[in-house]
Scaffold this motif. Structure first.
Motif, PDB file in Angstrom:
ATOM      1  N   THR A 258       0.827  -1.210   0.000  1.00  0.00           N
ATOM      2  CA  THR A 258       0.000   0.000   0.000  1.00  0.00           C
ATOM      3  C   THR A 258       0.861   1.261   0.000  1.00  0.00           C
ATOM      4  O   THR A 258       0.543   2.241  -0.686  1.00  0.00           O
ATOM      5  N   ASN A 262       0.729   4.015  -2.969  1.00  0.00           N
ATOM      6  CA  ASN A 262       0.558   5.455  -2.761  1.00  0.00           C
ATOM      7  C   ASN A 262       1.674   6.253  -3.440  1.00  0.00           C
ATOM      8  O   ASN A 262       1.431   7.328  -3.986  1.00  0.00           O
ATOM      9  N   LYS A 265       0.802   6.466  -7.000  1.00  0.00           N
ATOM     10  CA  LYS A 265      -0.278   7.428  -7.280  1.00  0.00           C
ATOM     11  C   LYS A 265       0.217   8.866  -7.198  1.00  0.00           C
ATOM     12  O   LYS A 265      -0.557   9.805  -7.404  1.00  0.00           O
ATOM     13  N   ALA A 272       3.026   9.272   2.021  1.00  0.00           N
ATOM     14  CA  ALA A 272       2.666   7.846   2.098  1.00  0.00           C
ATOM     15  C   ALA A 272       2.841   7.340   3.523  1.00  0.00           C
ATOM     16  O   ALA A 272       2.058   6.525   4.008  1.00  0.00           O
TER      17      ALA A 272
END
Ligand SMILES: NC(=O)C1=CN([C@@H]2O[C@H](COP(=O)(O)OP(=O)(O)OC[C@H]3O[C@@H](n4cnc5c(N)ncnc54)[C@H](O)[C@@H]3O)[C@@H](O)[C@H]2O)C=CC1
Ligand SMILES: O=C(CO)COP(=O)(O)O
Length: 331
Positions: A258, A262, A265, A272
């Protein structure tokens, strides 16, 4: 058995539940007084493991170090890797002389390059025969929901490995044993760096081919570092190696995946970090992995490129270009 678990985070609490389900009396030690109170009063750990409504009655918690480990036959350590040495030093006098100490941690100490088996044994002055490491594809939320899962217990002493494996075996949790402590430690810690990179590719919108490329080249880096460190190659093909790589690189339940998503993205590492729910061990371990490669004369293009992502703000596209930059070579 009497088992103490040091660290009441997501995995420490989940593993405590596994141990309690296996019939052990479990005492958690937590740094945070509110977590200790939540476990003792509400039988919950609402801040770190909110998906579990009620922890087993045989799990209690304490803030008091000496009290937490007084009767321990097994002491399990589940503290964020970068803080483990300092946290354990405060337990050195209190842990019973004959207790087995088990590390659940998956990281490399950034300041020294030490694996967690080395950190734990140095901090507690512990002989190798009293140490075991546990590692495998064990996303805490799934294990906490008692979904069927398996792990590996490694120790240089086969009796210790078997004792720990038996202590954490339940109808839904299967523990295998291994003599390869170094391999197990490197599998668990280094796969987090690969999960950051795969997560980053996914976050940036890339599909299966890109993810498979990064994951597979990452595995090649893990194996090369492992073999150069004296680990057994087949450990990397097992649950703790490929198994954990598949689970961690494929699940949004992974904090490392994850964190990487992030980044992909467009979040900065600081951003993050702020939105991360728990420790993403791959972040400090990235630098340690590249340093290990340098020390052993092993090329680590993925760890080096991820280091540049974290330190210099490389984008996902730039990170992948770094991987493509080498000359044509045999796989
Ligand atoms: N969550 C998971 O699915 C799994 C995690 N692991 C590993 O287990 C270790 C712990 O992970 P989680 O419990 O999930 O992380 P977490 O982020 O939920 O908890 C971290 C724990 O470290 C403790 N801690 C941090 N700084 C400390 C300090 N200075 N002194 C004492 N304690 C301190 C915190 O109090 C907390 O209990 C990590 O190395 C992780 O890679 C391994 C397998 C599965
Ligand atoms: O190690 C894990 C699963 O085996 C947990 O991964 P994360 O630390 O990325 O959540």
């Amino acid at each position: 058995m009497n088992v103490s678990v040091l660290g009441a985070g997501a995995w420490g609490t989940t593993f405590g539940q596994v141990l309690a389900d296996a019939g052990n009396k479990v005492t958690m030690w937590g740094l945070e007084p509110e977590i200790v109170e939540d476990i003792n009063v509400n039988h919950r750990n609402g801040s770190r493991l909110p998906s579990v409504d009620r922890l087993p009655e045989s799990m209690t918690a304490s803030n008091d170090r000496a009290q937490a480990v007084r009767d321990a036959e097994i002491v399990v350590v589940a503290i964020a890797a970068q803080y483990a040495r300092e946290a354990l030093a405060a337990f050195a006098e209190a842990i019973p002389d004959d207790a087995i100490v088990v590390s659940l941690m998956k990281g490399i100490e950034r300041s020294t390059g030490a694996r967690m088996d080395q950190v734990v044994r140095e901090a507690l002055q512990l002989p190798a025969q009293r140490f075991a490491a546990v590692s495998g594809p064990n996303l805490s939320k799934e294990v906490a929901a008692r979904q069927p899962s398996a792990t590996v217990v490694a120790s240089s002493d086969p009796v210790v490995a078997k004792t720990v494996a038996q202590a954490c075996t339940t109808s839904y949790f299967k523990a295998y044993t291994s003599p390869d402590v170094v391999g197990l430690e490197l599998c668990g810690s280094l796969k987090n760096v690969v999960a950051l990179a795969v997560g980053m590719c996914r976050g940036a919108g890339y599909g299966e081919n890109t993810a498979a490329m990064v994951q597979t080249r990452g595995l090649a880096e893990l194996i090369a570092l492992g073999v150069a460190s004296g680990a057994q190659e087949h450990t990397f093909a097992g649950l703790a190696g490929v198994g954990d790589l598949v689970a961690t690189c494929g699940s949004p339940l992974s904090r490392n995946y994850t964190f990487g998503a992030n980044l992909g993205k467009g979040l900065s590492p600081e951003e993050a970090s702020r939105v991360s729910n728990g420790v993403a061990e791959g972040v400090p371990t990235t630098e340690a992995m590249a340093a290990l490669g340098k020390a052993l004369g092993v090329e680590t293009p993925l760890a080096t490129a991820m280091g540049r992502v974290l330190n210099e703000g490389l984008s996902c596209g730039e990170m992948l270009q770094e991987l493509f930059a080498s000359d044509v070579s045999e796989e």
